[in-house]
Design a protein around this motif. Structure first.
Motif, short mmCIF file in Angstrom:
data_model
loop_
_atom_site.label_atom_id
_atom_site.label_comp_id
_atom_site.label_asym_id
_atom_site.label_seq_id
_atom_site.Cartn_x
_atom_site.Cartn_y
_atom_site.Cartn_z
N VAL A 81 18.78 53.07 -135.93
CA VAL A 81 19.41 54.52 -135.90
C VAL A 81 19.58 55.12 -137.18
N LEU A 82 20.37 54.13 -138.17
CA LEU A 82 21.08 54.56 -139.27
C LEU A 82 19.89 54.51 -140.52
N ASP A 83 18.92 53.79 -140.40
CA ASP A 83 17.93 53.82 -141.20
C ASP A 83 16.96 55.03 -140.91
N ILE B 86 18.14 57.94 -139.84
CA ILE B 86 19.07 58.97 -140.19
C ILE B 86 18.88 59.18 -141.68
N ALA B 87 19.01 57.95 -142.46
CA ALA B 87 19.05 57.97 -143.82
C ALA B 87 17.70 58.58 -144.18
N ILE B 88 16.77 58.28 -143.65
CA ILE B 88 15.03 58.50 -144.27
C ILE B 88 15.18 60.23 -143.93
N LEU B 89 15.39 60.54 -142.70
CA LEU B 89 15.44 61.90 -142.34
C LEU B 89 16.30 62.88 -143.41
N VAL B 90 17.51 62.40 -143.56
CA VAL B 90 18.23 62.98 -144.46
C VAL B 90 17.48 63.20 -146.02
N ILE B 91 16.97 62.11 -146.27
CA ILE B 91 16.39 62.31 -147.71
C ILE B 91 15.11 63.03 -147.60
N ILE B 92 14.23 63.30 -146.48
CA ILE B 92 13.32 63.82 -146.55
C ILE B 92 13.73 65.74 -146.45
N PHE B 93 14.84 65.76 -145.72
CA PHE B 93 15.45 67.08 -145.75
C PHE B 93 15.88 67.75 -146.78
N LEU B 94 16.64 66.62 -147.53
CA LEU B 94 17.21 67.25 -148.84
C LEU B 94 16.25 67.43 -149.89
#
Length: 170
Positions: free
Chosen positions: A92-94, A96-104
């Motif tokens: 889950v943490l990975d 979320i981290a990847i999705l945050v990077i994509i959206f940023l």
């Protein structure tokens, strides 16, 4: 100075280091004359070779199109696949981290694209509508989109610059 009416079209469209050349060398290479400018026949020929002095206008993209376009990059698609795989594996943490990077990345990229489109539109609005040039030995005012390489343009204080040009006298 004698004009070369058989000027090679590669001289018109190539990009030599104009700033390092003397005004006489520039006009000689472009087959022009500082005192009389170009003839109407030569101007017409150069329009066929070099085209018109316009910034190509493309249809402006909407904000949604710009944002969606941010997800079309190959590396972003790879990150989306990695996020899906990570989610399926329970990380889950990975995920979320990847999705945050994509959206940023999408937000920053969309802002940059939006600003670039606004800057291009501002440049088009700033373009000088007319230019004072020497043609056939006479001073005439023409639409700036009719300028061709080799035109002798006269600038006055406060005038907008109608094209990329080499200053010969100030």
């Amino acid at each position: 100075m004698q004009k070369d009416n058989n000027i090679n079209s590669s001289n018109i469209t190539s990009e030599p280091d104009w700033h390092t050349m003397t005004a006489e060398d520039v006009t000689a290479q472009l087959g022009s004359d500082i005192n009389s400018g170009l003839s109407d026949v030569e101007v017409e020929r150069r329009h066929h070779v070099a085209g018109y002095n316009i910034i190509e206008q493309r249809q402006r993209r909407g904000l949604i199109t710009i944002v969606v376009g941010q997800f079309a990059d190959f590396m972003i698609l790879v990150l989306i696949v990695a996020a899906v795989i990570s989610g399926l594996l329970g990380e889950v943490l990975d995920t979320i981290a990847i999705l945050v990077i994509i959206f940023l990345n999408a937000i920053i990229g969309a802002i940059q694209d939006f600003r670039a489109e606004r800057a291009l539109a501002a440049l088009q609005r700033l373009a000088s509508p007319t230019a004072k040039v020497r043609r056939n030995g006479k001073l005439v005012v023409i639409a700036s989109d009719l300028l061709v390489p080799g035109d002798v343009v006269l600038l006055e204080a406060g005038a907008l610059i109608p094209a990329d040009m080499r200053l010969t006298d100030a």
